[in-house]
Design an enzyme around this catalytic site. Structure first.
Site, PDB file in Angstrom:
ATOM      1  CD  GLU A  62      -1.240  -2.487   1.804  1.00 31.94           C
ATOM      2  OE1 GLU A  62      -1.938  -3.520   1.741  1.00 31.94           O
ATOM      3  OE2 GLU A  62      -0.076  -2.486   2.249  1.00 31.94           O
ATOM      4  CG  HIS A  68      16.683   9.641  10.808  1.00 33.42           C
ATOM      5  ND1 HIS A  68      17.670   8.882  10.213  1.00 33.42           N
ATOM      6  CD2 HIS A  68      17.321  10.553  11.562  1.00 33.42           C
ATOM      7  CE1 HIS A  68      18.848   9.349  10.579  1.00 33.42           C
ATOM      8  NE2 HIS A  68      18.664  10.358  11.407  1.00 33.42           N
TER       9      HIS A  68
END
Length: 124
Positions: A62, A68
């Site tokens: 999808e 991070h």
């Protein structure tokens, strides 16, 4: 008006620095977040930085989830982009914040692929 996708941009604060610096644990959390949201996982890539921090992506049918981390700040930047109606990106974001042991999250949703009028293609 229907959008092709939903993109959550999450700022996750006051997280457990030990979690944010553990590459294997971050990968596990991100993959499970995708599954919790109902997505189909395709590929996974994560990297541990020296001396600290982790970045990674979970590619789903999808679209994707990315992260991070800044363990020294207890902070993680997370994006969850999903297309279609099957997957709820908020479920993934909330799962990630919980597993990062966050005390605070701010997030916004951007609708992707909203076409209000016919698109004119311009060649450059």
């Amino acid at each position: 008006m229907k959008a092709l996708g939903r993109h959550i941009l999450a700022e996750i604060y006051d997280c457990d620095p030990n979690v944010l610096n553990d590459r294997d644990l971050i990968e596990e959390i991100m993959v499970k977040a995708a599954l919790e949201a109902g997505a189909e996982v395709r590929e996974v890539a994560f990297h541990k930085f020296s001396p600290q921090g982790v970045s990674g992506v979970v590619v789903i049918s999808e679209s994707h989830l990315t992260v991070h981390t800044w363990p020294e700040l207890g902070y993680a930047a997370v994006d969850v982009f999903t297309c279609g109606d099957k997957v709820n990106p908020w479920d993934a974001c909330n799962y990630i914040a919980e597993k990062f042991k966050a005390n605070h999250m701010t997030a916004s949703e951007v609708k992707r692929g909203v076409f209000e009028k016919p698109v004119k293609v311009v060649n450059f």
